[in-house]
Design a protein around this motif. Structure first.
Motif, short mmCIF file in Angstrom:
data_model
loop_
_atom_site.label_atom_id
_atom_site.label_comp_id
_atom_site.label_asym_id
_atom_site.label_seq_id
_atom_site.Cartn_x
_atom_site.Cartn_y
_atom_site.Cartn_z
N GLU A 45 0.83 -1.22 0.00
CA GLU A 45 0.00 0.00 0.00
C GLU A 45 0.86 1.26 0.00
O GLU A 45 0.44 2.30 -0.49
CB GLU A 45 -0.94 0.03 1.22
CG GLU A 45 -2.06 -0.98 1.17
CD GLU A 45 -1.64 -2.38 1.57
OE1 GLU A 45 -2.46 -3.29 1.50
OE2 GLU A 45 -0.46 -2.60 1.93
N GLN A 97 -11.84 -4.17 -10.32
CA GLN A 97 -10.81 -3.49 -9.53
C GLN A 97 -9.42 -3.86 -10.04
O GLN A 97 -8.43 -3.35 -9.53
CB GLN A 97 -10.95 -3.90 -8.06
CG GLN A 97 -12.29 -3.50 -7.45
CD GLN A 97 -12.48 -4.02 -6.04
OE1 GLN A 97 -12.16 -5.16 -5.73
NE2 GLN A 97 -13.02 -3.19 -5.18
N ASN A 98 -9.37 -4.76 -11.02
CA ASN A 98 -8.07 -5.23 -11.52
C ASN A 98 -7.54 -4.30 -12.61
O ASN A 98 -8.30 -3.62 -13.29
CB ASN A 98 -8.20 -6.66 -12.04
CG ASN A 98 -8.65 -7.62 -10.95
OD1 ASN A 98 -8.45 -7.33 -9.77
ND2 ASN A 98 -9.25 -8.72 -11.33
N ILE A 99 -6.23 -4.34 -12.76
CA ILE A 99 -5.57 -3.44 -13.71
C ILE A 99 -4.86 -4.22 -14.80
O ILE A 99 -4.03 -3.69 -15.52
CB ILE A 99 -4.55 -2.53 -12.97
CG1 ILE A 99 -3.51 -3.38 -12.20
CG2 ILE A 99 -5.28 -1.58 -12.01
CD1 ILE A 99 -2.41 -2.56 -11.55
N GLU A 113 -12.85 -0.05 -15.65
CA GLU A 113 -11.67 -0.35 -14.82
C GLU A 113 -11.54 0.72 -13.75
O GLU A 113 -11.03 1.81 -13.99
CB GLU A 113 -10.43 -0.39 -15.72
CG GLU A 113 -10.50 -1.50 -16.75
CD GLU A 113 -9.41 -1.41 -17.81
OE1 GLU A 113 -9.25 -0.33 -18.40
OE2 GLU A 113 -8.72 -2.42 -18.03
N LEU A 114 -12.00 0.38 -12.56
CA LEU A 114 -12.03 1.38 -11.47
C LEU A 114 -10.64 1.88 -11.12
O LEU A 114 -10.47 3.02 -10.71
CB LEU A 114 -12.68 0.77 -10.23
CG LEU A 114 -14.16 0.41 -10.33
CD1 LEU A 114 -14.60 -0.35 -9.08
CD2 LEU A 114 -15.01 1.66 -10.54
N HIS A 115 -9.66 1.00 -11.25
CA HIS A 115 -8.30 1.37 -10.84
C HIS A 115 -7.35 1.52 -12.03
O HIS A 115 -6.14 1.51 -11.86
CB HIS A 115 -7.76 0.34 -9.84
CG HIS A 115 -8.55 0.32 -8.56
ND1 HIS A 115 -8.71 -0.81 -7.78
CD2 HIS A 115 -9.24 1.29 -7.93
CE1 HIS A 115 -9.47 -0.51 -6.72
NE2 HIS A 115 -9.80 0.75 -6.79
N ILE A 154 -2.91 4.03 -13.87
CA ILE A 154 -3.58 3.30 -12.80
C ILE A 154 -3.80 4.26 -11.64
O ILE A 154 -3.11 5.29 -11.54
CB ILE A 154 -2.78 2.05 -12.32
CG1 ILE A 154 -1.42 2.46 -11.75
CG2 ILE A 154 -2.61 1.06 -13.47
CD1 ILE A 154 -0.67 1.32 -11.08
N VAL A 155 -4.75 3.92 -10.80
CA VAL A 155 -5.06 4.78 -9.66
C VAL A 155 -4.21 4.32 -8.48
O VAL A 155 -4.36 3.21 -7.97
CB VAL A 155 -6.55 4.70 -9.30
CG1 VAL A 155 -6.86 5.62 -8.11
CG2 VAL A 155 -7.41 5.09 -10.51
N TYR A 157 -2.74 4.56 -4.55
CA TYR A 157 -3.27 4.95 -3.25
C TYR A 157 -3.06 6.46 -3.08
O TYR A 157 -2.08 7.01 -3.56
CB TYR A 157 -2.55 4.20 -2.12
CG TYR A 157 -3.02 2.76 -1.98
CD1 TYR A 157 -4.10 2.43 -1.17
CD2 TYR A 157 -2.40 1.75 -2.70
CE1 TYR A 157 -4.54 1.12 -1.06
CE2 TYR A 157 -2.82 0.44 -2.60
CZ TYR A 157 -3.90 0.11 -1.77
OH TYR A 157 -4.32 -1.17 -1.68
N LEU A 161 -10.41 8.32 -7.83
CA LEU A 161 -10.88 7.50 -8.94
C LEU A 161 -11.41 8.41 -10.05
O LEU A 161 -11.77 9.55 -9.81
CB LEU A 161 -12.01 6.58 -8.47
CG LEU A 161 -11.63 5.58 -7.39
CD1 LEU A 161 -12.83 4.76 -7.00
CD2 LEU A 161 -10.52 4.66 -7.86
#
Ligand code: ZN
Length: 233
Positions: A45, A97-99, A113-115, A154-155, A157, A161
């Motif tokens: 993280e 949630q996968n990239i 693709e949320l992330h 990619i998003v 941490y 979003l």
């Protein structure tokens, strides 16, 4: 029972997490497998956070290349089944949630693709886009011709979003008559908030361990997601 639900549904939405890709050999980078404890100084993280990317860019890309890039991975039965259900007109959207881009590799077209995705990369300075190969093959930090840093879309941490993706995800979930949730413990933001928008008939959970949504589910399947969905390919 899953077959019955699917037969009578016309607007199925799938919401998935890391567990969907583990059967393609992509481990959940969040899982504490001991490997990163020996090899890496910080937990995942931290290493894929925005501030770490800014302050320790080279170490970010070391971790990213080793743990998040799985370019040879192939879609498994779950990805293929979801693509088949979309072609049959049953499934309207995959929210992931996968990239790793495996849903698209399997033939799914409407993937939210949320992330973000490792397959899209751009220069932070001039905005030019790059193929993933440029990032994968770079020695150290991948640099643009303009000397800007190339980063994956990619998003991380600490980052927001994408609004458009979120709005589309909410629209699809709101319209769905059936929601299948798979391969996620639903602990990762923004899963819980998104799923509140579902008001359809059938909620199906496919996950090997319990989630906080279990009580709301019409059907819980405690199997590998590929085994649970494989008959729909
Ligand atoms: Zn540039």
């Amino acid at each position: 029972m899953l077959r019955d639900f699917i037969a009578k549904s016309n607007y199925i939405v799938f919401f998935g997490g890391a567990g969907v890709s583990t059967e393609s050999g992509i481990p959940d980078f969040r899982s504490v497998d001991g490997l990163y404890n020996q090899q890496w100084k910080y937990p995942p993280e931290v290493m894929i956070s925005h501030s770490f990317f800014e302050s320790q860019t080279e170490e970010f890309f070391d971790f990213y290349g080793a743990k998040l890039l799985h370019l040879d991975a192939q879609p498994n039965k779950a990805h293929l089944a979801l693509a088949a259900l979309e072609k049959a007109g049953k499934l309207k959207a995959v929210i992931t949630q996968n990239i790793d881009g495996l849903h698209q590799k399997a033939g799914s077209e409407n993937v939210l693709e949320l992330h973000g995705s490792v397959w899209r990369n751009y220069c932070l300075n001039c905005g030019v886009t790059y193929s993933v190969d440029v990032v994968a093959n770079a020695a150290g930090v991948p640099l643009c011709e303009c000397a800007g840093i190339i980063r994956p879309d990619i998003v991380l941490y600490e980052e927001m979003l994408d609004d458009d993706v979120m709005i589309k995800a909410i629209e699809h979930i709101s319209r769905a008559d059936m929601l299948i949730i798979g391969g996620t413990s639903l602990g990762v933001y923004p899963a819980a908030g998104l799923l509140q928008h579902f008001g359809g008939e059938n909620l199906v959970l496919i996950n090997k361990t319990a989630t906080h949504m279990d009580k709301a589910a019409d059907l819980i399947i405690r199997e590998n997601i590929g085994d649970a969905l494989g008959c729909f390919i």
